[in-house]
Design an enzyme around this catalytic site. Structure first.
Site, PDB file in Angstrom:
ATOM      1  N   CYS A 122      -6.512   1.593  13.071  1.00  0.00           N
ATOM      2  CA  CYS A 122      -7.793   1.065  12.624  1.00  0.00           C
ATOM      3  C   CYS A 122      -8.660   0.635  13.785  1.00  0.00           C
ATOM      4  O   CYS A 122      -9.869   0.554  13.665  1.00  0.00           O
ATOM      5  CB  CYS A 122      -7.589  -0.134  11.718  1.00  0.00           C
ATOM      6  N   HIS A 179       0.602   4.445   0.676  1.00  0.00           N
ATOM      7  CA  HIS A 179       0.630   5.521   1.674  1.00  0.00           C
ATOM      8  C   HIS A 179       1.463   5.178   2.905  1.00  0.00           C
ATOM      9  O   HIS A 179       1.649   6.025   3.776  1.00  0.00           O
ATOM     10  CB  HIS A 179      -0.790   5.935   2.079  1.00  0.00           C
ATOM     11  N   SER A 184       0.856  -1.193   0.000  1.00  0.00           N
ATOM     12  CA  SER A 184       0.000   0.000   0.000  1.00  0.00           C
ATOM     13  C   SER A 184       0.887   1.237   0.000  1.00  0.00           C
ATOM     14  O   SER A 184       1.735   1.407   0.881  1.00  0.00           O
ATOM     15  CB  SER A 184      -0.882  -0.029   1.259  1.00  0.00           C
ATOM     16  N   THR A 222     -11.420   1.789 -14.143  1.00  0.00           N
ATOM     17  CA  THR A 222     -10.492   2.745 -14.743  1.00  0.00           C
ATOM     18  C   THR A 222      -9.296   2.929 -13.816  1.00  0.00           C
ATOM     19  O   THR A 222      -9.455   3.143 -12.621  1.00  0.00           O
ATOM     20  CB  THR A 222     -11.197   4.097 -14.972  1.00  0.00           C
TER      21      THR A 222
HETATM   22  C1  LIG Z   1      -0.143  -4.654   7.990  1.00  0.00           C
HETATM   23  C2  LIG Z   1      -1.204  -3.912   7.279  1.00  0.00           C
HETATM   24  N1  LIG Z   1      -1.970  -4.544   6.372  1.00  0.00           N
HETATM   25  C3  LIG Z   1      -2.946  -3.910   5.697  1.00  0.00           C
HETATM   26  C4  LIG Z   1      -3.196  -2.583   5.896  1.00  0.00           C
HETATM   27  C5  LIG Z   1      -4.280  -1.951   5.108  1.00  0.00           C
HETATM   28  O1  LIG Z   1      -3.801  -1.063   4.136  1.00  0.00           O
HETATM   29  P1  LIG Z   1      -4.740   0.096   3.580  1.00  0.00           P
HETATM   30  O2  LIG Z   1      -5.249   0.839   4.761  1.00  0.00           O
HETATM   31  O3  LIG Z   1      -3.885   0.888   2.699  1.00  0.00           O
HETATM   32  O4  LIG Z   1      -5.877  -0.558   2.869  1.00  0.00           O
HETATM   33  C6  LIG Z   1      -2.428  -1.857   6.840  1.00  0.00           C
HETATM   34  C7  LIG Z   1      -2.624  -0.421   7.141  1.00  0.00           C
HETATM   35  O5  LIG Z   1      -3.692   0.100   7.362  1.00  0.00           O
HETATM   36  C8  LIG Z   1      -1.401  -2.546   7.537  1.00  0.00           C
HETATM   37  O6  LIG Z   1      -0.647  -1.912   8.435  1.00  0.00           O
HETATM   38  C1  LIG Z   2     -21.749   3.360 -16.922  1.00  0.00           C
HETATM   39  C2  LIG Z   2     -20.447   3.054 -16.279  1.00  0.00           C
HETATM   40  N1  LIG Z   2     -20.421   2.247 -15.207  1.00  0.00           N
HETATM   41  C3  LIG Z   2     -19.276   1.962 -14.564  1.00  0.00           C
HETATM   42  C4  LIG Z   2     -18.072   2.463 -15.002  1.00  0.00           C
HETATM   43  C5  LIG Z   2     -16.837   2.083 -14.241  1.00  0.00           C
HETATM   44  O1  LIG Z   2     -16.324   3.164 -13.522  1.00  0.00           O
HETATM   45  P1  LIG Z   2     -14.779   3.161 -13.104  1.00  0.00           P
HETATM   46  O2  LIG Z   2     -14.014   2.939 -14.358  1.00  0.00           O
HETATM   47  O3  LIG Z   2     -14.560   4.475 -12.479  1.00  0.00           O
HETATM   48  O4  LIG Z   2     -14.568   2.027 -12.161  1.00  0.00           O
HETATM   49  C6  LIG Z   2     -18.043   3.296 -16.140  1.00  0.00           C
HETATM   50  C7  LIG Z   2     -16.796   3.868 -16.701  1.00  0.00           C
HETATM   51  O5  LIG Z   2     -15.783   3.272 -16.904  1.00  0.00           O
HETATM   52  C8  LIG Z   2     -19.264   3.602 -16.791  1.00  0.00           C
HETATM   53  O6  LIG Z   2     -19.288   4.388 -17.868  1.00  0.00           O
END
Ligand SMILES: Cc1ncc(COP(=O)(O)O)c(C=O)c1O
Ligand SMILES: Cc1ncc(COP(=O)(O)O)c(C=O)c1O
Lengths: 128, 394, 394, 128
Positions: B334, B210, B208, B246
Site C-alpha cells: 500500500c 484475499h 479480509s 446488497t
Molecule cells: C494488516 C492489514 N490490515 C488491513 C489491510 C487492508 O485489507 P484490505 O486491503 O483487504 O482492505 C491489510 C492489507 O492490505 C493488512 O495487511
Molecule cells: C435506487 C437504489 N439505490 C441504491 C441501491 C443500493 O445498491 P447496493 O445494494 O448495490 O448497495 C439500490 C439497490 O439495492 C437501488 O435500487
C-alpha cells in the site's frame, strides 16, 4: 511501470563502476529519498573521455545515471554542462511522474564533477 | 545484470502472499454458481432468494467457527479496510459520551492509522504506542496508556510488513480489566495464528478474504454481542440492519470456503511454510553478507521474511527479481507508491538506509521448495550486482 | 390454489431485475482470469501487478465513457450503498462550514434516506421533497427548498420501486444556478437512461454493477473534478488515495465489462424491454379487474411494472407466483423484511390497502416474450383465487 | 422462508370461503399490518359443525387461518375457545419469528365469533 528503454538501462547499465585515477569524483545525495549517485570523470582536451557512475537508488535512478553518462561521453565539458534531467528522461522515453525526481541526481552530479575538475585546474566554477 | 530468462518468466515465483493471494480454484468453483444461477438477492422472498440466504448463513457459520464466535456476531464487509474503519469509527462515535481516547500502535496498517488520524480531526485523542526493535508492543505500555477517557484499544494480531505477532491475549486481558473495547486487525493472521475471540478477549476483529486464498473485495468484522457500535454504512436492512448494501453473494461464499480451508489445519500449514521460510532465511544469511533481519526472530508469521541488504535500494532489487519472475515487496504494498521509508521499520528503529534496503518475501500456499531454491540461486548474485553499482561501501 | 408444476419449476421466470441480475456469462468470463492468474495486488510493483493496474485502468475508462466523465473522476466502491453513503456524508462533512442543509426526496432508496437520517443526528437538517402521485419531483420544489445553508441536493435518477424517471437535467441546472452540489443515485438507471454528467450537470453519481448484469459487491461513485468531498473509507492510497482498500480486481473488471455491455445500445435494449413490459401491463389490465398502476405512465424505466390488485396481499401473491417459478417483488427487496407499506408508494399517496396489494415485475435482459405469456397465463387466475379468499370485496 | 406444512396450507387452504347462513360471522383486522380475517361458524349442539374463513394477508396469515379452522372443526365451543395462536403455529411446524403475529388474527376471530354466537343466544360472552 517502466518502459523498455528504462528497463534496459536499469538491467544493463552503461558505464557502471569506478575509475581509479579519475580527474573528478563527486558524490551527491538526495535528502528527499536517500538516493546517492557518484560520478567519475576522465577528461582529455576538454572532453569527457571516460565516465563511470555508481548509484544507490531505484530503477529510475540507475537508468537515469546510465543514460546521462552515455549522453555526455565524448562530449565537451560545455556540452555536458548543458545536459538537463529533462533531456535524460526524454532519452529514456519518459519516466513515471513520481519518479521524475530520480533523474535529477545524475545531472547534478555531472555538473558538480565538471566544476570539481575546473577548480582542480584553477578555473572558475560555472554557475549557470 | 541478470538477463530475464523467458523460459523462467513463465513460471511465476510468487512470494508476496501478504499483499494478496490468488483465489484458490476450489474457492472459485464454490463461488461460480452464485454469479449466474443462484444469483437471487438474499433480501427477496422467493425460493431463489432463499438459496442465497442459506448460502450467506452457511458462510457466516464458517467464519464464526474459524473465530470461535457465534454467527450472529459476524458481519460481512468489503474487506479489511472497511472492517477497520467500521470497528474504530463505529466504536469511537458510539461511545463518545464515555470518552474520546483511543490507544493503538505505531505499526498498524494504514487502514487503522489513517482512520485514527481522521478521528483526531473529530476531537478524539490517539496514543500510538511504540514497539521494540522486533516490532513487539509491550502490554505494560498498553496498561499504562489507559485513561478514564479510553474507549478503544486497537492492536493488530500480526504485522503485514515484518510479520511480528503481538501478545494479543495479554492485551485482551488488559482491555477487559480496564473495561475498554478491544479491536484487533487480524487481516494477516487468519490461517496462521489460531484465533479464539473468547480466550483472547477480543471484542472486534477485522479480516479480509484475499489474504488467505479467498477473493478480493470481501471481508468481515467480528463484533462481540453487546458491543456498542454505530453503523458505518447506512441503508437497507442487510446484515441484521447493521451493514447496508446488497450482499456480495459470490464473495461471501468465497470467504466462507476460503476461511474453512485456511483454518482447517493451521498447525500443519504453518509448519510447512515456516520450514521453507527458515530455509530461505538461512540461505540468505549464509550467502549474502551485511544482511539484517527485520522483525522478531520467533514471534512472527510463518511465511514472513523481511531483510535489509545494506547498500542497496529495495525497489531496485524488487525490479530485478521481477525480471526473474520473482514477486516480492518492499515495505507494504500500500505504501509502495510513496517514497517514504516504511513507518513500521521506522517504528522498529531501523536505520533509514537499511529501511530503504529492505525486501519482504511472504510465502504461502503457492510456495514450493523449488521456489526457495530458485530464489536462493538468484538472490545473492542480484544483490552483489546492485552493490557493485552502489557508491555505498558495506 | 395453483398446483406448482414441477416441469415449469425448472424454468425460472425472473422478473425481479431491479432487485438484482444474474452476472452475464461474458462478464463472468472476463472476471475469471483475475481470480487465479492475474491476481496481483494493483499496488505492488512487479509485472504481475502491472497487469492488474492496467485492468483497473481499463475498467475505469469504460465506466467513465458510459457516463461522459473522465477516468480520473471515477472511483470504485463496494456498491450503490457505499457510493450513496460516501457521496452524501462526504460532501456534507467536507462542506459543513458552508452550510448544513441537504435536499433530497421522500422516495429515495434507503441508502440515501438512512444516510440523511444519520446526518440529521449529526446536526444537519434535511428537506425530504414530496412527489406527485406518479412519483415525480417537481423541480420548482427543489428551487424553492434551496437556502443559504444548502450544500447538497440528492435526487435519484430513477426509482427502484415504481420506476419513475426524474427530471434530472432540470434539477441539475437548478443546483448549478444555486451553486449547490448535485448527487444522483443512478443505480436503477444505468443501461436504461442515457447519462451524460456534463449535460445533466451531475456532480456525483452512484452506480452498482449487479443491477446491470455485473457482479454484486462492486459499484462506483462519479465525483466531478473539484468537488469538495471527504474520504469515507480511510487507509491505503488506492483510488488516488480517496477510497482505501485492496481493489476488488475481478469485481472491477466485471463492472467494466458489464457497463460497456449495458450502455452500448441503450435505445434498442430499452425498446425491446419496454415492448414486453407494455404487453405485460396491457394483458394485466385487460384480464384483472380492479388493478391500479403505480408510478408514471410514461416517464418510467422500460422494465418496470408496478401494479396493485385491490383486495389482496402482495406478499401472498408473490409466494404463489414463486410456486409457479415466477420471481417478482413487493416493494423494494430491501424492505421486504419489514411489514411497513413501501415509503415510495406512501409518498405517491397510494392508499395503504393498495400499497400492500402491490407487486413489482421488473423485466430485464433475461426476459423473453414467452415469460410474458406465462405470467399472463398464470397471474389472473392467481389473483382471482386470492381475491376469492379475501374478505375485502372489490 | 416457510416450511412445507405452511406452504401446503397456504397453497391449498382448508375451509376457505363463506357460509351464507352462518350462526356467527366476524371480521377482525390488525391495525399493525392491515391483515384482515373473517370467520364464519355453523354451530350445532355446542359444537362447531362447519367453519370457513376469508383472509387478506400474507402466506403465514392464510396458512394460520387454514390450520386454525381445521383445528376447531367438530370441537365444542369450550375446546375451540382454548385454541391459542401458539398451538396454531406449532401445528404449522413453526412460523418465522417476524411472521408470528400473523397467526394471532385467526385465534382472535374465532373467539370473537364464539362470543357473537353466545350473545345471539343470550349468553354471557366469555372473557378468558
Ligand atoms: C494488516 C492489514 N490490515 C488491513 C489491510 C487492508 O485489507 P484490505 O486491503 O483487504 O482492505 C491489510 C492489507 O492490505 C493488512 O495487511
Ligand atoms: C435506487 C437504489 N439505490 C441504491 C441501491 C443500493 O445498491 P447496493 O445494494 O448495490 O448497495 C439500490 C439497490 O439495492 C437501488 O435500487
Amino acid at each position: 511501470m517502466y518502459n523498455d528503454i528504462v528497463m534496459d538501462h536499469f538491467q544493463h547499465p552503461r558505464n557502471g563502476g569506478e575509475i581509479t585515477d579519475a580527474d573528478a569524483v563527486v558524490e551527491v545525495g538526495s535528502p528527499e529519498c536517500g538516493d546517492t549517485t557518484k560520478i567519475y570523470l576522465t577528461i582529455r582536451d576538454n572532453r569527457i573521455e571516460d565516465v563511470k557512475f555508481q548509484t544507490l537508488g531505484c530503477a529510475a535512478a540507475i537508468a537515469s545515471s546510465s543514460m546521462a553518462t552515455e549522453m555526455i561521453k565524448g562530449k565537451t565539458l560545455e556540452e555536458a554542462w548543458k545536459l538537463t534531467n529533462r533531456q535524460v528522461s526524454d532519452a529514456l522515453g519518459g519516466l513515471p511522474e513520481k519518479k521524475l525526481h530520480c533523474s535529477v541526481l545524475a545531472e547534478g552530479a555531472i555538473r558538480e564533477a565538471i566544476n570539481q575538475y575546473r577548480k582542480n585546474m584553477g578555473l572558475e566554477p560555472w554557475t549557470e | 545484470m541478470n538477463e530475464p530468462d523467458p523460459t523462467r518468466q513463465s513460471r511465476l515465483i510468487y512470494m508476496d502472499h501478504s499483499a494478496t493471494t490468488p483465489t484458490h480454484p476450489d474457492v472459485v468453483a464454490a463461488m461460480l454458481p452464485y454469479f449466474t444461477e443462484r444469483f437471487g438477492n438474499p433480501s427477496s422472498l422467493y425460493t431463489l432468494a432463499g438459496i442465497s440466504r442459506k448460502a450467506v448463513a452457511e458462510a457466516r457459520g464458517r467464519v464464526a467457527r474459524a473465530l470461535g464466535a457465534s454467527p450472529s456476531e459476524v458481519f460481512f464487509t468489503a474487506g479489511g479496510t472497511e472492517s477497520d474503519n467500521w470497528a474504530i469509527k463505529g466504536v469511537a462515535l458510539a461511545n463518545r459520551h464515555r470518552g474520546t481516547h483511543i490507544i493503538t500502535t505505531a505499526i498498524e496498517h494504514h487502514a487503522v492509522l489513517h482512520t485514527c488520524r481522521y478521528l483526531e480531526t473529530q476531537g478524539f485523542s490517539v496514543t500510538y504506542l511504540p514497539v521494540d526493535r522486533y516490532g513487539i508492543v509491550d502490554p505494560d505500555t498498553v496498561r499504562e496508556a489507559v485513561t478514564d477517557e479510553t474507549v478503544l484499544i486497537s492492536v493488530m494480531t500480526a504485522n503485514n510488513e515484518v510479520g511480528t505477532i503481538q501478545p494479543i491475549e495479554e492485551i485482551g486481558r488488559i482491555a477487559q480489566d480496564a473495561e475498554v473495547y478491544f479491536h484487533t486487525d487480524a487481516v494477516q493472521a487468519i490461517g496462521f495464528v489460531p484465533i479464539d475471540v473468547d480466550a483472547m478477549r477480543i471484542d472486534l476483529l477485522s479480516l479480509s478474504a484475499h489474504k488467505f486464498s479467498g477473493p478480493k473485495g470481501i471481508g468481515a468484522l467480528y463484533i462481540r454481542d453487546g458491543v456498542n457500535i454505530d453503523t458505518f454504512i447506512h441503508g437497507g436492512a442487510q446484515e441484521s440492519a447493521r451493514r447496508a448494501g446488497t450482499e456480495n453473494l459470490p464473495g461471501i461464499v468465497g470467504l466462507g470456503a476460503a476461511i474453512e480451508r485456511a483454518t482447517s489445519d493451521i498447525a500443519a500449514h504453518s509448519r510447512r511454510i515456516a520450514d521453507m521460510r527458515d530455509r530461505l532465511l538461512a540461505g540468505i544469511l549464509a550467502d549474502i553478507p551485511a544482511t539484517y533481519v527485520n522483525g522478531h526472530p520467533v514471534l512472527r508469521l510463518p511465511g514472513n521474511v523481511n531483510v535489509s541488504f545494506a547498500g542497496i535500494d529495495g525497489e531496485a532489487l524488487l525490479m530485478l527479481l521481477d525480471a526473474e519472475g520473482i514477486c516480492c515487496s518492499t515495505g507494504s504494498a500500500c505504501t509502495s507508491g510513496s517514497e517514504l521509508p516504511s513507518h513500521v521499520l521506522m517504528a522498529c528503529g531501523v536505520d533509514p538506509a537499511l529501511a530503504r534496503a529492505s525486501i519482504r518475501f511472504s510465502l504461502g500456499e503457492m510456495t514450493t521448495a523449488e521456489d526457495i531454491d530458485t530464489v536462493l540461486s538468484v538472490l545473492p548474485e542480484t544483490v552483489r550486482r546492485l552493490r557493485a553499482l552502489s557508491p555505498v561501501k558495506i
